[in-house]
Design an enzyme around this catalytic site. Structure first.
Site, PDB file in Angstrom:
ATOM      1  N   LYS A   1      -9.567   0.478 -22.775  1.00 60.97           N
ATOM      2  CA  LYS A   1      -8.620  -0.068 -21.800  1.00 60.97           C
ATOM      3  C   LYS A   1      -8.457   0.847 -20.603  1.00 60.97           C
ATOM      4  O   LYS A   1      -8.289   0.403 -19.473  1.00 60.97           O
ATOM      5  CB  LYS A   1      -7.251  -0.303 -22.443  1.00 60.97           C
TER       6      LYS A   1
ATOM      7  N   LYS B   1     -15.777  -8.338 -26.574  1.00 60.07           N
ATOM      8  CA  LYS B   1     -14.775  -9.100 -27.319  1.00 60.07           C
ATOM      9  C   LYS B   1     -14.151 -10.180 -26.436  1.00 60.07           C
ATOM     10  O   LYS B   1     -13.928  -9.957 -25.249  1.00 60.07           O
ATOM     11  CB  LYS B   1     -13.717  -8.089 -27.789  1.00 60.07           C
TER      12      LYS B   1
ATOM     13  N   LYS C   1      -7.545 -11.899 -24.118  1.00 58.56           N
ATOM     14  CA  LYS C   1      -6.582 -12.641 -23.297  1.00 58.56           C
ATOM     15  C   LYS C   1      -6.706 -12.267 -21.838  1.00 58.56           C
ATOM     16  O   LYS C   1      -6.369 -13.034 -20.965  1.00 58.56           O
ATOM     17  CB  LYS C   1      -5.144 -12.266 -23.705  1.00 58.56           C
TER      18      LYS C   1
HETATM   19  P1  TYM Z   1      -3.606  -8.429 -30.056  1.00 58.03           P
HETATM   20  O1  TYM Z   1      -2.397  -9.048 -29.491  1.00 58.03           O
HETATM   21  O2  TYM Z   1      -4.629  -7.866 -29.133  1.00 58.03           O
HETATM   22  O3  TYM Z   1      -4.348  -9.451 -30.981  1.00 58.03           O
HETATM   23  C1  TYM Z   1      -3.630 -10.128 -32.012  1.00 58.03           C
HETATM   24  C2  TYM Z   1      -4.511 -10.327 -33.227  1.00 58.03           C
HETATM   25  O4  TYM Z   1      -5.671 -11.084 -32.867  1.00 58.03           O
HETATM   26  C3  TYM Z   1      -6.834 -10.361 -33.229  1.00 58.03           C
HETATM   27  N1  TYM Z   1      -7.865 -10.597 -32.207  1.00 58.03           N
HETATM   28  C4  TYM Z   1      -9.105 -10.975 -32.479  1.00 58.03           C
HETATM   29  N2  TYM Z   1      -9.716 -11.253 -33.635  1.00 58.03           N
HETATM   30  C5  TYM Z   1     -11.008 -11.628 -33.571  1.00 58.03           C
HETATM   31  N3  TYM Z   1     -11.695 -11.739 -32.407  1.00 58.03           N
HETATM   32  C6  TYM Z   1     -11.119 -11.471 -31.220  1.00 58.03           C
HETATM   33  N4  TYM Z   1     -11.798 -11.590 -30.086  1.00 58.03           N
HETATM   34  C7  TYM Z   1      -9.757 -11.069 -31.225  1.00 58.03           C
HETATM   35  N5  TYM Z   1      -8.876 -10.722 -30.244  1.00 58.03           N
HETATM   36  C8  TYM Z   1      -7.725 -10.437 -30.870  1.00 58.03           C
HETATM   37  C9  TYM Z   1      -6.426  -8.914 -33.252  1.00 58.03           C
HETATM   38  O5  TYM Z   1      -7.287  -8.137 -34.053  1.00 58.03           O
HETATM   39  C10 TYM Z   1      -5.026  -9.001 -33.807  1.00 58.03           C
HETATM   40  O6  TYM Z   1      -5.055  -9.094 -35.218  1.00 58.03           O
HETATM   41  N6  TYM Z   1      -2.014  -3.993 -31.641  1.00 58.03           N
HETATM   42  C11 TYM Z   1      -2.082  -5.396 -31.976  1.00 58.03           C
HETATM   43  C12 TYM Z   1      -0.744  -6.030 -32.229  1.00 58.03           C
HETATM   44  C13 TYM Z   1       0.111  -5.312 -33.201  1.00 58.03           C
HETATM   45  C14 TYM Z   1      -0.020  -5.316 -34.614  1.00 58.03           C
HETATM   46  C15 TYM Z   1       1.061  -4.538 -35.100  1.00 58.03           C
HETATM   47  C16 TYM Z   1      -0.936  -5.890 -35.490  1.00 58.03           C
HETATM   48  C17 TYM Z   1       1.209  -4.567 -32.909  1.00 58.03           C
HETATM   49  N7  TYM Z   1       1.788  -4.113 -34.044  1.00 58.03           N
HETATM   50  C18 TYM Z   1       1.240  -4.315 -36.468  1.00 58.03           C
HETATM   51  C19 TYM Z   1      -0.757  -5.654 -36.851  1.00 58.03           C
HETATM   52  C20 TYM Z   1       0.320  -4.885 -37.333  1.00 58.03           C
HETATM   53  C21 TYM Z   1      -2.742  -6.131 -30.816  1.00 58.03           C
HETATM   54  O7  TYM Z   1      -2.736  -5.692 -29.704  1.00 58.03           O
HETATM   55  O8  TYM Z   1      -3.225  -7.326 -31.145  1.00 58.03           O
END
Ligand code: TYM
Length: 333
Positions: free
Chosen positions: A112, A195, A198
């Site tokens: 990032k 990947k 969003k």
């Molecule tokens: P975030 O918001 O980027 O994504 C949310 C969830 O979606 C999954 N994901 C994907 N899986 C497969 N292919 C993709 N292209 C893809 N893009 C996103 C992510 O792996 C995630 O599971 N740090 C985390 C949010 C978070 C969290 C937590 C997760 C904050 N606290 C505690 C688990 C436990 C995040 O930014 O996810």
């Protein structure tokens, strides 16, 4: 009972990656012998500046995505992170447990920040420590996530272990990442080595949960691929990232294995496979996006659900935070 915690950042709308990598599994785990806690992590979202109006709307949209996909606020706890201040409080303690060297190894920060690490927020750097607080505040044992979050869940284990060691307690459990099945890393439709996210530049590189049928069809139609037809076996997907991605997306949407997808379309060309994939995606996603749109018309109802979830979350989180403060040696009246 084992406890599940997971979260999604409201830094934009939901993508097919979020759905296949995370939400689909969240729904499966609900009622599967787990206590399930799901969070819209708004404090994580602001590690990169968000327009306040858009943040509010994205928070409700992510919540609507959970609900429309089958998260039942009676069976699961669903809330937004900033309404449970214990997350931020525990994160501070963990900032004092985690080491700079650990943060420096986080590949997501490096990706990032790119070449401009100095200009990033301190919050973006400390992001994994807040994520560890999210998980450990509930003594969660299982954390369903996509492949990209694996390193952060492993860091959570390191933080738990160091806390337990430094204070000579056996207080925080070791949380397991749950990453199973195809499409745990859904790739960008224009570049199979990146990947799907969003925040990617072009809307053509991702499927949004709110895209209509025509848009979904057009995006799959324009998805980059090589010229070869589908291979006979999954080994034939090696070195073909775009082909692998589309096959895995199909597999996850149809709840079958990639090998079964290839058996269903033996040697098919893209002219056959892409429209079939688009039809399947529309069939799976349109009931969800329809329900999301219906819910977004009544944001007050979403806000009520989140507030009620936050109340239930606090009831679990506060005793864990209190115990943590006692262990650390904080005087409290
Ligand atoms: P975030 O918001 O980027 O994504 C949310 C969830 O979606 C999954 N994901 C994907 N899986 C497969 N292919 C993709 N292209 C893809 N893009 C996103 C992510 O792996 C995630 O599971 N740090 C985390 C949010 C978070 C969290 C937590 C997760 C904050 N606290 C505690 C688990 C436990 C995040 O930014 O996810």
């Amino acid at each position: 009972t084992p406890r599940v915690f997971s979260g999604i950042k409201p830094s934009g709308g939901l993508t097919l990656g979020n759905y296949l990598g995370a939400i689909k599994r969240f729904v499966q785990m609900q009622g599967g012998g787990f206590e399930t806690i799901y969070c819209v992590v708004d404090l994580h979202a602001i590690t990169v500046w968000q327009d306040p109006k858009e943040l509010r709307s994205a928070t409700r949209e992510v919540a609507a995505g959970f609900l429309a996909s089958g998260i039942d606020p009676e069976k699961s706890i669903l809330f937004n992170q900033s309404q449970v201040s214990q997350h931020a409080e525990l994160a501070w303690i963990f900032n004092c447990v985690a080491r700079l060297g650990w943060m420096n190894r986080m590949t997501q920060f490096k990706e990032k920040a790119g070449k401009n690490a100095e200009a990033q927020s301190l919050g973006l750097y400390a992001y994994p420590s807040l994520m560890a607080a999210d998980i450990l505040l509930y003594h969660a044992t299982h954390v369903p996530v996509g492949e990209d979050q694996k390193q952060h869940v492993e860091l959570t284990r390191d933080i738990a272990a160091k806390f337990n060691h430094d204070y000579k307690v056996d207080f925080f459990p070791m949380a397991e990442p749950v990453i199973e099945g195809p499409a745990m890393r859904v790739m960008n439709l224009r570049d199979g080595t990146k990947k799907m996210s969003k925040s990617g530049e072009s809307d053509m590189e991702r499927i949004n949960m709110t895209d209509d049928a025509d848009t979904i069809a057009r995006k799959f139609q324009k998805a980059r691929t090589d010229a070869a037809p589908l291979p006979e076996s999954v080994e034939g997907l090696d070195g073909r990232p775009e082909a692998r991605n589309l096959v895995e997306i199909y597999a996850a949407l149809a709840d079958i294995t990639p090998a079964e997808v290839l058996a269903r379309y033996p040697g098919a060309g893209w002219g056959t496979f892409k429209p079939a994939l688009a039809d399947l995606a529309v069939e799976r996603l349109s009931p969800i996006s329809g329900e999301m749109a219906r819910m977004m018309a009544d944001p007050a109802e979403i806000d009520r659900i989140l507030a009620r979830g936050a109340e239930r979350a606090r009831a679990i989180a506060q005793p864990v935070l209190s115990r943590t403060l006692d262990i650390v040696g904080m005087v409290r009246g």
